[in-house]
Design an enzyme around this catalytic site. Structure first.
Site, PDB file in Angstrom:
ATOM      1  N   HIS A  32       5.391 109.453 -62.522  1.00 53.58           N
ATOM      2  CA  HIS A  32       3.980 109.351 -62.897  1.00 53.58           C
ATOM      3  C   HIS A  32       3.797 108.376 -64.049  1.00 53.58           C
ATOM      4  CE1 HIS A  32       4.024 113.855 -61.596  1.00 53.58           C
ATOM      5  NE2 HIS A  32       4.242 113.036 -60.601  1.00 53.58           N
TER       6      HIS A  32
ATOM      7  N   GLU B 239     -19.571 105.859 -39.390  1.00 58.31           N
ATOM      8  CA  GLU B 239     -18.298 106.561 -39.535  1.00 58.31           C
ATOM      9  C   GLU B 239     -17.848 107.252 -38.251  1.00 58.31           C
ATOM     10  OE1 GLU B 239     -18.008 108.403 -43.788  1.00 58.31           O
ATOM     11  OE2 GLU B 239     -20.093 108.586 -43.151  1.00 58.31           O
TER      12      GLU B 239
ATOM     13  N   ASP C 110     -12.858 107.065 -42.003  1.00 59.38           N
ATOM     14  CA  ASP C 110     -13.383 108.109 -41.120  1.00 59.38           C
ATOM     15  C   ASP C 110     -13.571 107.603 -39.695  1.00 59.38           C
ATOM     16  OD1 ASP C 110     -13.514 110.569 -42.364  1.00 59.38           O
ATOM     17  OD2 ASP C 110     -15.379 110.124 -43.400  1.00 59.38           O
TER      18      ASP C 110
ATOM     19  N   CYS D  57     -16.614  99.399 -46.439  1.00 57.72           N
ATOM     20  CA  CYS D  57     -16.125  99.944 -47.709  1.00 57.72           C
ATOM     21  C   CYS D  57     -14.871 100.782 -47.511  1.00 57.72           C
ATOM     22  CB  CYS D  57     -17.208 100.781 -48.391  1.00 57.72           C
ATOM     23  SG  CYS D  57     -17.839 102.140 -47.379  1.00 57.72           S
TER      24      CYS D  57
END
Length: 857
Positions: free
Chosen positions: A470, A717, A741, A788
């Site tokens: 991380h 979508e 999607d 997008c």
């Protein structure tokens, strides 16, 4: 008060010297809670365990705190200051088969009154909290006519006692050899837990003589399972066969992903190994490590002292303490969910799993139970939580498994997040000097690294960690040169020592000569010049060689992110996800809160385009405080526009806030179309009537607010919307295609399914053809089309989208320079030919094979 004739049942163990005296009354039927407490206190008084005054103390305790432990078990006990009335440790158990009301709808069937000297009650509470996790046994104890059953349940400590024989499995079983290269760590374990909790049956995992509840994350991690360990997974109870099949499918489906992740980590480590770069001309002392974030830092060293937080023990009523802990856990859960979602968009699902697993860690029943035990004992909520986290983390660290030791660090990290929510004064920070420094630390947790100021921390070196840790990930994101795994010798470096840190080769040079510093500064200057040249290129438009310009925006969620996006070359914001206003807090933001955020976005953009997507909740984005019904198939359920139309209490305040922002910050003569300063976009549209209804609501609210008209668009979508794009275009001002999607629905692949995720490729020809249909339908009515989704930020994907007819691309800021450069080197005619060729391919692999651009183009 009725005289009591108690039934006294001695514990099968020795009397008070080794355990509390145990008193049991079966089939009790007190009239109410007070009567139950008095009856239990009467048993203890008659047995000589307490003075009568301690019974009154139990009632006073109930007046300031709720002693209901959960699952039908209540644990009345006296005030801490009244322990002097306890003569001998004892437990009085009332079995109440019919149950009595305890507090706010809670029903108690077993009332266990505790009279404890010293710390005897800790052992009692540990046994009780283990007991309430065994639903079957608890149900039996509510109605049993055997006092011995209750005695055994409250005197056994199976977790502490060594097994007398081989651990037993449940009725149906499955044998499996762990094939995860790094063993069972937090990310896959959290998936096991999630799957197990969805099943009504009891599920356990056995490794040798160690057994863990599959619904308990920390218990699973404490098995310390490594690659090639043999385990038995078994189930018993309602639909046990189905439960076993489900958990086994979940376990084995992760194997391919875990192996791939291990391979990526190995490749990343290899790539981060020392390579040719800046080299000192002299021979300063070298502290070797692993390069984690490229770049050169020159400055004084500052060794970070251990940030030990002194957590005061400030007792408070259990009711208010439990409420504070609940709110802190809930808020932290929202923060981790938002962080995981943001990480998935930037870095991918595997890295986002780090923070999803942290969410499971703080939801662990053993951890919360332990904190509650300490609170019941009389400790303050902050002290109890911190002590519980430290105890659990210590158990993980003691297993000798480096992967699980890292999870102990994660547990401490997320524990500090919760602690800061309980008491903001306990928020941990860094004691940094006022001048820029190279920070040296044993390791940094994700929260620590994310909070670093690059203006003060110009370089980072850790003794522990790896190139995919991380710390490394966040250092690269922040642009801080970093090395990891430098060893404990790093911590012995004296403060203020001048050093050169080379994050590319993973070297820290101590006390360099003036010639070395001059050489490093010259190299850094050349790097800076190159970066500045790239920055100048990033500001150029994405205009193809033959003069076709594609609008380029960034996916940004709040005003603070706008400057970075603009600096990377964004011409506006092509997607603002407003759900993060809901996900990042424990309550629904009101109209004023939302207005302030939207107005802040418009101010930060200074007239550049902003497309705001209205609330898109549902599917993989759930918000507890909205109290939405649970759905079997949330991706196919009430989400996006479907939810907005059913919840005007959510939709209308958001639209009012947006139109208020338009009224105050959008000039009357502002441009329209894709250059409009503000556009509103509706998510998850599937039918024309939905659009008509939404437009009617928007028009009504706009008139009420007195705002100017702004473009209204929809997300494409689902295949239905793409196929009917020409019909939708009659009622919309623009389209924005959400390729993530659209891919999911077109290919019938749940994008959260680890096993199928590699097949959910947005460059599949079927998805590309739907995008082409959308662009054709929009063109018939002069509407512009944006994208997008994920492939907008892929330089090759962006070329295909431009060739298909997409007008605007929006992506994460870090992807902007590469996409703009790739488009500037292309001609629109070539892009159209490439897109046509891609649509004619048979699968995504064949489409990707068309990308023959030179590396780095």
């Amino acid at each position: 008060m009725l005289a009591l004739t108690p039934t006294l049942t001695p514990s099968p163990r020795a009397p008070s010297r080794t355990g509390p005296r145990l008193l049991v009354r079966l089939g009790a039927a007190p009239a109410n809670k007070e009567a139950a407490i008095r009856e239990a206190a009467g048993l203890l008084t008659a047995a000589g365990c307490i003075d009568a005054a301690y019974g009154e103390s139990m009632l006073r305790r109930e007046g300031v705190s709720n002693t209901f432990l959960g699952h039908g078990v209540a644990i009345p006990h006296g005030m801490v200051d009244d322990r002097h009335w306890v003569r001998e440790s004892g437990l009085a158990v009332l079995q109440i088969p019919e149950g009595i009301a305890w507090h706010d709808g809670q029903i108690a069937h077993l009332v266990v009154a505790i009279a404890a000297q010293s710390d005897t009650h800790i052992t009692v509470l540990r046994r009780l909290t283990r007991l309430i996790q065994d639903e079957a046994r608890l149900a039996h104890l509510r109605t049993t006519d055997s006092e011995a059953d209750l005695v055994a349940a409250l005197t056994e400590d199976r977790a502490a006692a060594p097994p007398s024989g081989p651990a037993t499995d449940l009725r149906q079983r499955f044998d499996w050899t762990v094939d995860y290269p790094t063993g069972l760590h937090a990310r896959p374990a959290s998936h096991w837990v999630e799957t197990a909790r969805s099943c009504p049956a009891r599920i356990q995992v056995r490794h040798g003589d160690q057994v863990a509840d599959a619904k308990n994350l920390i218990a699973l991690l404490q098995l310390g399972l490594r690659c090639d360990d043999e385990v038995t997974i078994s189930a018993e109870g309602d639909d046990e066969a189905g439960a076993l099949a489900k958990i086994c499918a979940a376990v084995t489906s992760l194997s391919a992903g875990e192996k791939a992740a291990a391979q990526r980590a190995a490749e990343a480590a290899k790539a981060a190994a020392p390579v040719a770069g800046w080299n000192p001309s002299d021979a300063p002392q070298v502290m070797p490590g692993i390069g984690a974030s490229p770049g050169i830092a020159i400055g004084p060293v500052h060794v970070l002292a251990a940030a030990e937080i002194a957590v005061p023990d400030e007792p408070e009523p259990l009711t208010s303490g439990a409420d504070r802990l609940h709110r802190a856990l809930e808020t932290t859960g929202y923060q981790l969910k938002a962080l995981a979602d943001d990480t998935e968009r930037r870095l991918g699902k595997a890295d986002a799993g780090i923070f999803r697993a942290q969410g499971e860690l703080i939801a662990d029943t053993d951890l919360i139970t332990l904190a509650c035990q300490l609170m019941v004992e009389g400790h303050g909520v902050a002290f109890a939580w911190n002590a519980a986290v430290e105890r659990m983390a210590g158990q993980l660290s003691a297993l000798g498994n480096p992967v699980l030791a890292a999870r102990a660090a994660d547990l401490r990290d997320v524990g500090r997040r919760v602690l800061a929510q309980i008491d903001p004064a306990l928020k941990s920070g860094h004691d940094l000097p006022d001048v820029p420094c190279i920070l040296i630390a044993p390791d940094l947790a994700p929260s620590d690294t994310a909070g670093l100021d690059p203006a003060r921390v110009i370089g980072l070196a850790t003794a522990q960690g790896g190139p995919t840790s991380h710390t490394a990930i966040l250092a690269r994101t922040l642009g801080i040169p970093a090395l990891v795994a430098g060893g404990p010798g790093l911590l012995g470096v004296a403060n203020h020592t001048i050093a050169i840190l080379d994050g590319t080769t993973g070297r820290l040079y101590l006390n360099p000569s003036e010639a070395d510093i001059a050489s490093a500064e010259a190299w850094r200057a050349r790097q800076r010049e190159q970066a500045e040249a790239e920055a100048r290129e990033r500001a150029k438009p994405a205009e193809t060689r033959d003069g076709h310009r594609i609008a380029i925006g960034a996916n940004v969620n709040n005003p603070e992110q706008v400057p970075l996006a603009l600096d990377q070359g964004a011409e506006g914001v092509g997607l603002m996800r407003t759900e993060f206003l809901f996900l990042e807090r424990g309550h629904t933001p009101d109209e004023d809160d939302q207005y302030a955020t939207y107005a802040g976005m418009l101010k930060a953009l200074g007239g550049r385009p902003l497309i705001v997507r209205t609330l898109d909740i549902g599917g993989d984005k759930q918000v507890a405080h909205l109290h939405l019904p649970k759905e079997e198939n949330p991706f196919l359920g009430v989400r996006g526009a479907r939810l907005l139309l059913r919840r005007p209490d959510l939709m209308e305040p958001q639209l009012r806030a947006l139109y208020r922002a338009a009224k105050d910050h959008v000039p009357a003569d502002a441009p329209k179309g894709k250059d409009a300063p503000l556009s509103i976009m509706m998510p998850m549209i599937t039918s024309v009537p939905e659009v008509i209804r939404l437009r009617e609501v928007c028009d009504r609210i706009r008139r009420e607010v007195g705002a100017p008209e702004v473009p209204l668009g929809i997300m494409i979508e689902v295949p239905a919307a793409a196929v009917q794009a020409d019909a939708f275009a009659r009622h919309c001002d623009f389209f924005s295609i959400g390729t993530n999607d659209l891919t999911q629905y077109t290919l019938a692949i749940d994008r959260q399914n680890t096993d199928l995720a590699p097949e959910a490729d947005s460059l599949h020809p079927a998805v590309l053809r739907l995008i082409r249909l959308t662009c054709e339908g929009a063109a018939r009515h002069g509407r512009f089309v944006g994208v997008c989704g994920g492939i907008a930020g892929d330089p090759f994907g962006a070329c295909l989208l431009a060739g298909l007819g997409v007008d605007e691309l929006s992506m994460t800021p870090r992807d902007l320079p590469g996409v703009k450069a790739r488009l500037r080197h292309a001609a629109l005619a070539d892009l159209k030919a490439l897109a046509a060729k891609a649509c004619a391919q048979e699968d995504a692999a064949a489409v990707r094979a068309l990308d023959d651009a030179p590396a780095g183009a």
